[in-house]
Design a protein around this motif. Structure first.
Motif, short mmCIF file in Angstrom:
data_model
loop_
_atom_site.label_atom_id
_atom_site.label_comp_id
_atom_site.label_asym_id
_atom_site.label_seq_id
_atom_site.Cartn_x
_atom_site.Cartn_y
_atom_site.Cartn_z
N PHE A 23 -1.83 -3.49 9.54
CA PHE A 23 -1.91 -4.01 8.36
C PHE A 23 -3.32 -4.29 7.95
O PHE A 23 -4.22 -4.38 8.69
N ARG A 24 -3.61 -4.02 6.77
CA ARG A 24 -4.96 -3.91 6.01
C ARG A 24 -5.05 -4.48 4.72
O ARG A 24 -5.13 -3.67 3.68
N THR A 25 -5.08 -5.84 4.71
CA THR A 25 -5.08 -6.39 3.17
C THR A 25 -3.59 -6.37 2.62
O THR A 25 -2.70 -6.79 2.66
N ASP A 26 -3.80 -5.14 1.63
CA ASP A 26 -2.61 -4.73 0.72
C ASP A 26 -1.91 -3.57 1.42
O ASP A 26 -1.01 -3.08 0.66
N ALA A 27 -2.27 -3.06 2.45
CA ALA A 27 -1.73 -1.61 3.01
C ALA A 27 -1.01 -2.16 4.53
O ALA A 27 -1.32 -2.76 5.19
N VAL A 28 -0.02 -1.23 4.53
CA VAL A 28 0.80 -1.16 5.82
C VAL A 28 0.60 0.42 6.48
O VAL A 28 0.85 1.33 5.66
N TYR A 29 0.38 0.42 7.68
CA TYR A 29 0.26 1.83 8.17
C TYR A 29 1.48 1.93 9.13
O TYR A 29 2.02 1.22 10.01
N LEU A 30 2.36 3.02 8.93
CA LEU A 30 3.53 3.35 9.79
C LEU A 30 3.33 4.68 10.38
O LEU A 30 2.51 5.65 10.25
N THR A 31 4.48 4.86 11.28
CA THR A 31 4.70 6.06 11.99
C THR A 31 5.79 6.85 11.45
O THR A 31 5.95 8.18 11.88
N GLN A 32 6.62 6.26 10.18
CA GLN A 32 7.68 7.14 9.66
C GLN A 32 7.43 7.07 8.26
O GLN A 32 7.14 5.76 7.68
#
Length: 678
Positions: A619-628
């Protein structure tokens, strides 16, 4: 790049590696010798930490940690001031922070890095009326003055290109010192100019290689002699005294020694990210478009020096002059403001590591919430809050409990992660380090923390498995809409500018419109942050020969052969627009929306909890990082999840923020996303 260049680069890296190791070893030896010297000096019967600290270039807290016998008698009980004034009288060449500066780290004694910090609580005695009584004679009210515009020029400090209104000139900036810039600019433009925006070149970094930290280089640039000018001591309602030391976006404030001419040198980077193609002319057009569009919704709009100043000034002009809040919005007591500062975090920044995620990721996909904070301004706490003790909450009927948790509250809670939980953490818990938070997710883990109503409600009603949350204490406000009109006008301004950027045929004007739309985002984002009235640092310099004059409670942040640069916390200002309860509520709502967010039109949900376990990387403030990848709806509205980057795997799981950002940038380039939607 050819093979020879690549091989030479590797050889250079090896040389740098060895030099860094040697330098680090030498630094470690010097620091060890310094610490031994401090310990030896502490044995002197007249030794004082406030004398040793500036001589060593350390804070008093660090000196006391090395030599505990030097601790002042009140050091264990004295707490740092919970917030600081926005403007302070000049003393020893002072500098004050810009309103949208990131919160500094308060001075404190070093703590065991393995020991989580304890959060403050409401007083346990029955006499808490002082805490829940608004500050006397202080309320946010409609301003009774007209804001004045500040004539501005735009300067590329690397090329010397200056834009003044519709003129483009080229200046000789000499050594790019502040004195050279002021001389060159005012040899060319009228003395009515009050603001110089640097669009490129960062002159305050010109000697960065001479200093261990960028802040030191910036401080030296700001405090260098400027013949004919002195450091501004402030005037007027929106003037601030002194310079502001910031590694990337400092503010230099000067006034004529024999006159009333005030001028600021600022970075356009305060407003938006610029690239190498953004000329001073494009930046000028961006500010012009920004002002024109703001005027459509705020008839008396003026673009001030920073986004936070502009945002808060625009908000004050939406305060109702009749009706329920005609007398203004009251400001909380200093005690509650301090409590909110210590217990209400901002954005969620978390990097998950194996084994919670695979060592080799099948992909790294970034979803960023568009103009996220604008989604959460429709409801905010207003008026005088009331305390809801754990006993009182337990005695409430179920519906009243639901309404309280869904309303505008800030809750002291004991949390237990349920057995069998296999997804991300839901609630912030205090971590080692000032203002640090983590998100426990291990089944059975129990912790005590504070959280806003949106996050508590999400933990209890999440789509996977309800968490156990015990209410220990709480602060509950009436729900209102103090930010709604302001936010709606900014959203309309943003929509108009993003539309212009998309349909504008002229590439330069399209870029200017895009930058202007990003400036609107900054106005709302930093405007909300300015309500928090977080603690500020006053930064000053003292000649090395007068090191005894360094304030005893200051932290040394840099020094050279001539000056010691220090910073210290100051107390609360009587700020009529201090509303940390609004910022805390918005931040809590935004963190909750990273987990789950309902899209009414599509009757579907988005957010981290709607992804398979083990697919959330960060998670980075307003963003989410996913693998799918996810099929989340995107309608160009505030709060929608925009596919911002896609990096195909296999990708090694990032182990640091730097690695994550590198992968993020590569993923954005690969996706070739359009910036207008960001």
């Amino acid at each position: 790049m050819n093979t020879q260049t690549y091989t030479e680069g590797l050889a250079e890296l090896r040389t740098l590696r060895d030099d860094i190791k040697k330098t680090a070893a030498a630094l470690a030896r010097l620091e060890s010798q310094r610490d031994k010297t401090i310990t030896a000096l502490a044995a002197h019967d007249k030794a004082k930490a406030e004398r040793i600290a500036p001589a060593a270039g350390l804070s008093i807290a660090v000196v006391v940690a090395l030599a505990p016998q030097l601790a002042p008698h009140d050091m264990d009980t004295a707490a740092p001031a919970p917030a600081a004034a926005e403007q302070t009288p000049p003393a020893a060449r002072p500098t004050t922070p810009a309103p949208d500066a990131p919160p500094p780290t308060p001075l404190q004694r070093p703590t065991d890095p393995a020991t989580p910090r304890e959060l403050p609580t409401l007083p346990q005695d029955t006499d808490t009326g002082r805490w829940f009584t608004p500050t006397s004679g202080l309320a946010s009210q409609y301003p009774n003055f007209t804001q004045n515009a500040h004539p501005t020029v735009f300067l590329d400090a690397s090329t010397g290109v200056l834009v003044h209104r519709d003129q483009t000139l080229r200046l000789d900036l000499g050594d790019r010192s502040a004195a050279a810039i002021l001389t060159a600019v005012f040899h060319t433009v009228p003395p009515t100019i009050q603001r110089i925006y640097i669009t490129a070149g960062a002159p305050w970094h010109r000697d960065a290689d001479r200093y261990p930290y960028l802040r030191d280089a910036v401080a030296a640039w700001l405090n260098a002699p400027t013949p004919g000018w002195r450091i501004d001591t402030g005037r007027g309602r929106d003037r601030m005294a002194g310079h502001f030391v910031h590694a990337r976006n400092p503010v230099a404030r000067y006034q004529r020694e024999n006159g009333d001419h005030h001028v600021e040198i600022r970075s356009a980077g305060e407003w938006f990210d610029l690239d190498a193609t953004d000329t001073p002319g494009i930046v000028r057009d961006a500010f012009r478009l920004l002002w024109e569009e703001l005027r459509r919704h705020f008839p008396d709009a003026v673009v001030l020096g920073s986004p936070s100043q502009t945002g808060r000034d625009l908000w004050t002009r939406t305060i109702p002059r009749r009706g329920k809040h005609a007398d203004g919005f009251p400001v909380l007591s200093e005690e509650l403001r301090g409590l909110l500062h210590a217990t209400a975090g901002q954005g969620r920044n978390e990097l998950l590591a194996p084994p919670r995620i695979p060592q080799q990721l099948p992909a790294l996909i970034e979803y960023d919430r568009t103009f996220a904070y604008a989604k959460h301004t429709w409801k905010s706490p207003v008026g005088t809050p009331r305390r809801v003790t754990g006993k009182a909450f337990a005695s409430m009927p179920a519906k009243e409990q639901h309404d309280a948790l869904y309303g505008c509250g800030h809750w002291h809670i004991r949390v237990t992660v349920p057995d069998g939980w296999n997804h991300v953490g839901l609630l912030p818990a205090p971590a080692p380090g000032e203002r640090a938070w983590h998100y426990p997710a291990e089944p059975g883990a129990t912790f005590t923390t504070w959280a806003g109503g949106p996050e508590v409600h999400t933990a209890l009603t999440n789509p996977l498995q309800p968490w156990k949350v015990e209410i220990l204490d709480g602060i509950l406000w009436e729900a209102g809409k103090p930010l709604d009109e302001w936010s709606k006008k900014l959203k309309e301004t943003w929509t108009n500018l993003t539309t212009q950027a998309h349909f504008q045929g002229n590439p330069q004007q399209a870029r200017a419109a895009h930058l202007a739309s990003r400036a609107v985002r900054s106005i709302l984002l930093y405007g909300i942050g300015s309500f928090a009235q977080r603690p500020r640092m006053v930064t000053g310099t003292t000649p090395r020969a007068l090191e005894r004059d360094v304030p005893s409670d200051a932290e040394i942040v840099g020094f050279d052969d001539e000056l010691i640069t220090w910073q210290k916390l100051t107390g609360f200002a009587r700020d009529p627009n201090a509303h940390p309860e609004w910022a805390a509520a918005i931040w809590s709502s935004a963190r909750a929306a990273l987990l789950t967010q309902y899209h009414r039109d599509e009757d579907t949900y988005a957010g981290a909890l709607h992804t398979p376990p083990g697919t959330v990387v960060a998670f980075r403030t307003d963003a989410v990082y996913l693998t799918q990848p996810q099929n989340w709806p995107y309608r160009h509205r505030p709060g929608d999840y925009l596919l911002k980057g896609h990096l195909s795997g296999p990708v090694s799981a990032p182990t640091s923020e730097e690695e994550l950002l590198t992968l993020r940038d590569t993923g954005r380039q690969n996706l070739n996303s359009t910036p207008e939607e960001a």
